[in-house]
Design an enzyme around this catalytic site. Structure first.
Site, PDB file in Angstrom:
ATOM      1  N   SER A  40       0.817  -1.232   0.000  1.00 30.87           N
ATOM      2  CA  SER A  40       0.000   0.000   0.000  1.00 30.87           C
ATOM      3  C   SER A  40       0.841   1.269   0.000  1.00 30.87           C
ATOM      4  O   SER A  40       0.317   2.365  -0.183  1.00 30.87           O
ATOM      5  CB  SER A  40      -0.911   0.003   1.227  1.00 30.87           C
ATOM      6  OG  SER A  40      -1.619  -1.205   1.303  1.00 30.87           O
ATOM      7  N   CYS A 129     -13.041  -6.453  19.808  1.00 33.25           N
ATOM      8  CA  CYS A 129     -14.290  -5.711  19.603  1.00 33.25           C
ATOM      9  C   CYS A 129     -15.450  -6.276  20.423  1.00 33.25           C
ATOM     10  O   CYS A 129     -16.167  -5.539  21.108  1.00 33.25           O
ATOM     11  CB  CYS A 129     -14.657  -5.695  18.121  1.00 33.25           C
ATOM     12  SG  CYS A 129     -14.325  -7.216  17.273  1.00 33.25           S
ATOM     13  N   SER A 159     -17.550  -7.878   8.974  1.00 34.03           N
ATOM     14  CA  SER A 159     -16.551  -6.786   8.917  1.00 34.03           C
ATOM     15  C   SER A 159     -15.491  -6.974  10.005  1.00 34.03           C
ATOM     16  O   SER A 159     -14.420  -6.386   9.941  1.00 34.03           O
ATOM     17  CB  SER A 159     -17.222  -5.424   9.079  1.00 34.03           C
ATOM     18  OG  SER A 159     -17.976  -5.410  10.288  1.00 34.03           O
ATOM     19  N   HIS A 235     -21.548  -6.026  15.845  1.00 34.04           N
ATOM     20  CA  HIS A 235     -21.621  -7.310  16.569  1.00 34.04           C
ATOM     21  C   HIS A 235     -22.772  -7.242  17.575  1.00 34.04           C
ATOM     22  O   HIS A 235     -23.056  -6.172  18.142  1.00 34.04           O
ATOM     23  CB  HIS A 235     -20.332  -7.561  17.352  1.00 34.04           C
ATOM     24  CG  HIS A 235     -19.124  -7.881  16.528  1.00 34.04           C
ATOM     25  ND1 HIS A 235     -19.152  -8.195  15.190  1.00 34.04           N
ATOM     26  CD2 HIS A 235     -17.819  -7.918  16.892  1.00 34.04           C
ATOM     27  CE1 HIS A 235     -17.933  -8.425  14.758  1.00 34.04           C
ATOM     28  NE2 HIS A 235     -17.086  -8.267  15.757  1.00 34.04           N
TER      29      HIS A 235
HETATM   30  C1  2RA Z   1     -13.527 -10.591  14.543  1.00 33.88           C
HETATM   31  N1  2RA Z   1     -13.115  -9.786  16.789  1.00 33.88           N
HETATM   32  O1  2RA Z   1     -14.676 -10.177  14.683  1.00 33.88           O
HETATM   33  C2  2RA Z   1     -12.478 -10.331  15.612  1.00 33.88           C
HETATM   34  C3  2RA Z   1     -11.381  -9.430  15.117  1.00 33.88           C
HETATM   35  N2  2RA Z   1     -11.859  -8.167  14.733  1.00 33.88           N
HETATM   36  O2  2RA Z   1     -13.119 -11.222  13.555  1.00 33.88           O
END
Ligand code: 2RA
Length: 333
Positions: A40, A129, A159, A235
């Site tokens: 990149s 996350c 994502s 999520h």
């Molecule tokens: C996922 N928490 O959702 C892991 C990494 N971002 O794949």
């Protein structure tokens, strides 16, 4: 005071969101350096009207005057370059899992344990996350009712795997085979996020278990089942909690409503509860389906949703950087 900020992994999904959040929150930046892999390097990214050339991340990248470096370039890159940056006096806020469980590396969710940011030795870790959004409601509940046990069941957007995950879902909906996931994700659920460990958990499940205990500084009994679902963004987490103390459900709702960064969306008569489609692009954590778990003494069920790229990664990281500059009394960060 303005700060020289570097972003390592600037062209990735989280890296690009760092830029968006830094601009939205008017982070006090003097000079901005964008770093990425050789693939990149050379790309031009516009930040607040200024074109910046992406440079290749290497051992000399932190020889220039940099105050804070935000990393989201994967664990291997963090393991190699975060210590180099820290050795030059840069404070690294790392979104990878590389240093999260290392003694002496604070693991920070600003709504939960902001005071620990100052125990850093140059590297601060941003939690996973699904952990970040899950612990936001837990501090007040632990303080008031003493959490004994947590059962997490997650419904994680593609994502979370970056552009590769989004591609597998979009292509999967057109009938194409997955390139990132081991099985099709379109019309499917994969109880498999990251790699499997000896104990039968996936690394993602072990992260939620270990990180929850570190952030709450308590050896709570925790288990997790982390599932990839065909959702693009945000999520969702079903949380079952068991407390030592009794609680009143209306008081619990009031306790949650008082938490900064947490929004209660809970009116089942109106079909109101947190949903991924409503949280995309936002920085708050949304909680609903607040109800007693009658199967145990002092049991509570919650449903928690958040944008996994913003609050789950980029915004939490920038909020940690804001803690650093806010607490900086003119000394070193
Ligand atoms: C996922 N928490 O959702 C892991 C990494 N971002 O794949």
């Amino acid at each position: 005071k303005k700060y020289n900020v570097a972003i390592a992994g600037a062209t990735g999904l989280v890296g690009q969101t760092f830029l968006q959040v830094l601009e939205e929150r008017k982070f006090p930046i003097k000079n901005l350096y964008l770093m990425a892999s050789s693939r990149s390097a050379g790309e031009i990214i516009n930040y607040r009207g200024k074109n910046i050339i992406v440079e290749e991340l290497n051992e000399n990248s932190f020889d220039k005057e940099i105050d804070i470096a935000l990393f989201s370039a994967g664990g291997e890159v963090s393991k190699k370059f975060s210590p180099i940056a820290a050795s030059k006096g840069v404070v690294v806020v790392d979104n990878s899992s590389a240093f999260r469980m290392v003694e002496g590396v604070p693991l920070i969710v600003p709504e939960v344990n902001p005071e620990e940011v100052w125990s850093h030795n140059g590297i601060i870790a941003n939690p996973n996350c699904s952990t970040i959004q899950s612990v936001v409601p837990l501090k007040v509940l632990d303080e008031k009712y003493k959490i004994k046990r947590i059962v997490y069941s997650t419904y994680q957007a593609v994502s979370g795997s970056g552009f590769a995950g989004i591609k597998d879902l979009e292509n999967g909906l057109k009938g194409k085979a997955p390139e990132n996931y081991p099985h099709p994700i379109a019309g499917n659920c994969l109880p498999h996020i990251d790699v499997f460990l000896e104990n039968g958990n996936t690394k993602e499940e072990q992260k939620m278990i270990d990180e929850t205990k570190k952030i709450l500084s308590k050896d709570i009994r925790v288990t997790a089942t982390c599932v990839r679902v065909p959702v693009l963004h945000s999520h969702s987490v079903s949380m079952n909690l068991e407390f030592e103390k009794q609680f009143d459900i209306e008081q619990v709702r009031k306790d949650l409503a008082g938490v900064k960064g947490l929004i209660v969306e809970d009116d089942i008569k109106e079909n109101i509860y947190p949903m991924a489609v409503n949280s995309k692009g936002k920085d708050e954590v949304f909680v609903g389906r607040v109800r007693r778990d009658e199967s145990v003494e002092n049991g509570l069920n919650l449903w928690v949703v958040a944008d996994n790229i913003r609050k789950g990664a980029a915004t939490n990281t920038v909020q940690i950087a804001e803690l650093l500059v806010a607490g900086n009394k003119g000394g070193n960060l």
